[in-house]
Design a protein around this motif. Structure first.
Motif, PDB file in Angstrom:
ATOM      1  N   GLY A 394       0.819  -1.218   0.000  1.00 15.54           N
ATOM      2  CA  GLY A 394       0.000   0.000   0.000  1.00 15.54           C
ATOM      3  C   GLY A 394       0.843   1.255   0.000  1.00 15.54           C
ATOM      4  N   GLN A 404      -4.329   2.628  -3.202  1.00 12.41           N
ATOM      5  CA  GLN A 404      -4.165   1.420  -4.005  1.00 12.41           C
ATOM      6  C   GLN A 404      -2.850   1.396  -4.784  1.00 12.41           C
ATOM      7  OE1 GLN A 404      -6.607  -0.871  -6.951  1.00 12.41           O
ATOM      8  NE2 GLN A 404      -8.145   0.385  -5.945  1.00 12.41           N
ATOM      9  N   VAL A 425      -3.617  -5.137   2.766  1.00 16.25           N
ATOM     10  CA  VAL A 425      -3.708  -4.445   1.475  1.00 16.25           C
ATOM     11  C   VAL A 425      -4.621  -3.221   1.628  1.00 16.25           C
ATOM     12  CG1 VAL A 425      -3.443  -6.654   0.243  1.00 16.25           C
ATOM     13  CG2 VAL A 425      -5.722  -5.734   0.618  1.00 16.25           C
ATOM     14  N   ALA A 427      -7.833  -0.878   1.443  1.00 19.12           N
ATOM     15  CA  ALA A 427      -9.251  -1.253   1.537  1.00 19.12           C
ATOM     16  C   ALA A 427      -9.911  -1.240   0.170  1.00 19.12           C
ATOM     17  CB  ALA A 427      -9.968  -0.289   2.482  1.00 19.12           C
ATOM     18  N   SER A 428      -9.442  -0.355  -0.708  1.00 14.46           N
ATOM     19  CA  SER A 428     -10.076  -0.209  -2.018  1.00 14.46           C
ATOM     20  C   SER A 428      -9.632  -1.268  -3.019  1.00 14.46           C
ATOM     21  CB  SER A 428      -9.738   1.168  -2.575  1.00 14.46           C
ATOM     22  OG  SER A 428      -8.328   1.335  -2.576  1.00 14.46           O
ATOM     23  N   ALA A 429      -8.783  -2.179  -2.612  1.00 14.94           N
ATOM     24  CA  ALA A 429      -8.260  -3.177  -3.551  1.00 14.94           C
ATOM     25  C   ALA A 429      -9.364  -4.098  -4.048  1.00 14.94           C
ATOM     26  CB  ALA A 429      -7.176  -4.003  -2.861  1.00 14.94           C
ATOM     27  N   ASP A 431     -11.293  -7.624  -5.317  1.00 13.23           N
ATOM     28  CA  ASP A 431     -11.278  -8.977  -4.738  1.00 13.23           C
ATOM     29  C   ASP A 431     -10.297  -9.845  -5.505  1.00 13.23           C
ATOM     30  OD1 ASP A 431     -12.955  -8.785  -2.641  1.00 13.23           O
ATOM     31  OD2 ASP A 431     -14.770  -9.032  -3.879  1.00 13.23           O
ATOM     32  N   ILE A 438      -6.584 -12.065   3.110  1.00 11.91           N
ATOM     33  CA  ILE A 438      -6.437 -10.623   2.881  1.00 11.91           C
ATOM     34  C   ILE A 438      -7.075  -9.832   4.008  1.00 11.91           C
ATOM     35  CG2 ILE A 438      -7.221  -8.775   1.349  1.00 11.91           C
ATOM     36  CD1 ILE A 438      -6.620 -10.563  -0.950  1.00 11.91           C
ATOM     37  N   ARG A 439      -6.347  -8.845   4.518  1.00 13.11           N
ATOM     38  CA  ARG A 439      -6.908  -7.917   5.500  1.00 13.11           C
ATOM     39  C   ARG A 439      -6.821  -6.529   4.893  1.00 13.11           C
ATOM     40  NH1 ARG A 439      -6.870 -11.329   9.756  1.00 13.11           N
ATOM     41  NH2 ARG A 439      -5.233 -12.869   9.599  1.00 13.11           N
ATOM     42  N   ARG A 440      -7.943  -5.800   4.984  1.00  9.36           N
ATOM     43  CA  ARG A 440      -8.001  -4.515   4.302  1.00  9.36           C
ATOM     44  C   ARG A 440      -7.889  -3.353   5.278  1.00  9.36           C
ATOM     45  NH1 ARG A 440     -10.273  -5.011  -0.841  1.00  9.36           N
ATOM     46  NH2 ARG A 440     -10.576  -7.193  -1.341  1.00  9.36           N
ATOM     47  N   SER A 442      -8.003   1.029   5.399  1.00  8.59           N
ATOM     48  CA  SER A 442      -8.172   2.260   4.622  1.00  8.59           C
ATOM     49  C   SER A 442      -7.280   3.370   5.159  1.00  8.59           C
ATOM     50  CB  SER A 442      -9.636   2.693   4.614  1.00  8.59           C
ATOM     51  OG  SER A 442     -10.058   2.930   5.933  1.00  8.59           O
TER      52      SER A 442
END
Ligand code: TYD
Ligand code: MG
Length: 457
Positions: A394, A404, A425, A427-429, A431, A438-440, A442
């Motif tokens: 990120g 992103q 990664v 949050a806007s990544a 799927d 995966i943990r998002r 922002s």
């Protein structure tokens, strides 16, 4: 007797000025101006006057009537070299390989010539024929069609090209070749540029490929490869730390394909060997469970590469300014990340000296490693290691937001191939299916919380 005409040239970029200047107005380098002899006949305008006769003038054509075919390329025996060049060397093109002395330019080119198809000529203006033969023997780079010419004089080199008609010529190095018609000394801007111009004309006329070796010197004692960047079709840089066996090759300019490919080599007893699995190589010496270490999947050209970032912090007394050292990443970027950590996550490192480095001699230029660097810094200062199977991706913005980055799928697949099972990664990544959980996040604070740190932000 009339005084010989001289001018001052920046040895870094070739900018000329009528008097000495401390700082080059073109490239910004300091103390690079050197006085050189210029002959009136070398002036570009004079060249056009003599060469640009109406008979030889090109006629305008409609662009869609210009014939083109898929240029057949001289494929080299080395797949890493082909990768950087987008398939191989285009006939009639000029390639410049720049790098510091001793990095392995002569070794690489001799290996290439040893495996080249068709006749080729290696002009050595630095080493003797015996030295080259010895090295070629060691490298197993002796092909029946490989000619050797120990020569410094440009007219003699061109005469040899006429005699042999090779399809590939290597000039090692352009800084030691001299055209006696140019008054200046070898290695000067006037000589280097003049010889390269002449070689371009000869190469295009005969449709042969020429590879020029150019030494990059920090001291500016020789005119550097930047002087030639606009003359040649392709500029390759060959980099690496001398104490480390890894060598990186990139195209800084390429008229026949993309410039962002990375070639990786290892200097061994038997010469340079391509490194197909670079991620594995970068992670071999990694110690897990150490605070301040994080693995970041980056993209170099089309190739995903896992690299380890390390941070070390140390509390110092308030009376001395705390040191910040960045190796393999931009110093300004590190300062920015430290400021964002302080303002957005309330983690202040102002009383700590900070060392940040990218392991393995790699230089990171993409912002996709920002979040990884922040996590490594927090892990170092809090003395808590990050999970060993975690990768972080990120860009971090000034507002503390996580942004992103491109090619996420390729990065995650490479990470799971090497056994990593979790990824933080943006949050806007999109799927993505991969072997990593995966943990998002922002924001920087969310990412820190996901990694198990508590913040006051
Ligand atoms: P060289 O190709 O001469 O560098 P350049 O032309 O860029 O100045 O490479 C020199 C270094 O490479 C030298 O220090 C020895 C090392 N080397 C090896 O480690 N293995 C080899 O097989 C060869 C030929 C060189
Ligand atoms: Mg050399």
């Amino acid at each position: 007797m009339a005084k010989a005409k001289t001018s001052f040239f920046c040895q870094s970029c070739g900018h000329s000025a009528p008097k000495w200047l401390g700082k080059c107005p073109s490239c910004g380098e300091w103390n690079t101006f050197v006085e050189e002899l210029v002959e009136a006949s070398n002036h570009p305008a004079e060249v056009w006057k003599t060469k640009g006769s109406p008979k030889s003038a090109a006629k305008p054509k409609l662009l869609n009537e210009v014939s083109f075919e898929n240029l057949p390329k001289l494929t080299c025996s080395d797949s890493e070299f082909n990768r950087v060049l987008g398939g191989g060397i285009v006939p009639g093109s000029l390639v410049l390989i720049g790098g510091e002395p001793g990095i392995g330019k002569s070794t690489l080119l001799l290996q290439l010539l040893g495996g080249a198809k068709g006749s080729s000529l290696y002009v050595t203006a630095e080493e003797s024929a015996q030295q080259v033969r010895l090295r070629a023997d060691r490298l197993g780079a002796i092909s029946p069609d490989l000619w050797l010419l120990p020569e410094m004089s440009l007219p003699n080199i061109i005469a040899a090209i006429d005699k042999i008609s090779p399809s590939l010529v290597v000039i090692d190095s352009i800084q030691t070749v001299v055209d006696p018609d140019l008054g200046s000394s070898p290695g000067s801007v006037v000589q280097v540029r003049g010889c390269a111009h002449r070689l371009v004309q000869e190469a295009k006329r005969r449709n042969i490929s020429v590879v020029l070796v150019g030494h990059v010197t920090k001291e500016g004692g020789l005119a550097g490869p930047r002087v030639l960047e606009h003359v040649v079709d392709t500029v390759l840089s060959f980099e690496g730390e001398r104490h480390n066996a890894l060598r990186l090759m990139r195209a800084a300019k390429h008229r026949f394909g993309p410039t962002n490919e990375l070639g990786l080599f290892e200097m061994t007893e038997a010469g340079l060997v391509g490194v197909p699995d670079a991620s594995q190589l970068f992670l071999t010496d990694r110690r897990t469970g150490v605070p301040g270490s994080v693995v970041v999947p980056t993209i170099e050209g089309q190739r995903p590469l896992l690299v380890e970032l390390q941070a070390l912090t140390n509390q110092v007394s308030a009376s001395v300014p705390a040191r910040r050292s960045a190796q393999g990443l931009d110093q300004g970027r590190l300062s920015m990340l430290l400021a964002v950590l302080e303002r957005r996550a309330r983690i202040s490192l102002s009383s700590h000296e900070v060392y940040a480095s990218v392991v393995g001699g790699v230089k990171l230029t993409e912002p996709g490693a920002d979040l990884g660097m922040c996590l490594a810094l927090v892990s170092a200062v809090s003395n808590i290691p990050l999970p060993a199977d975690l990768v972080v991706i990120g860009e971090v913005g000034l507002a503390g937001e996580v942004r992103q980055v491109g090619h996420l799928a390729r990065r995650l697949n490479e990470a799971s191939r090497l056994g990593f099972t979790q990824a933080i990664v943006p949050a806007s990544a999109p799927d993505i299916q991969s072997g990593c959980t995966i943990r998002r996040a922002s924001t920087l604070n969310e990412a820190l919380a996901l990694a198990g740190f508590t913040t006051n932000g």
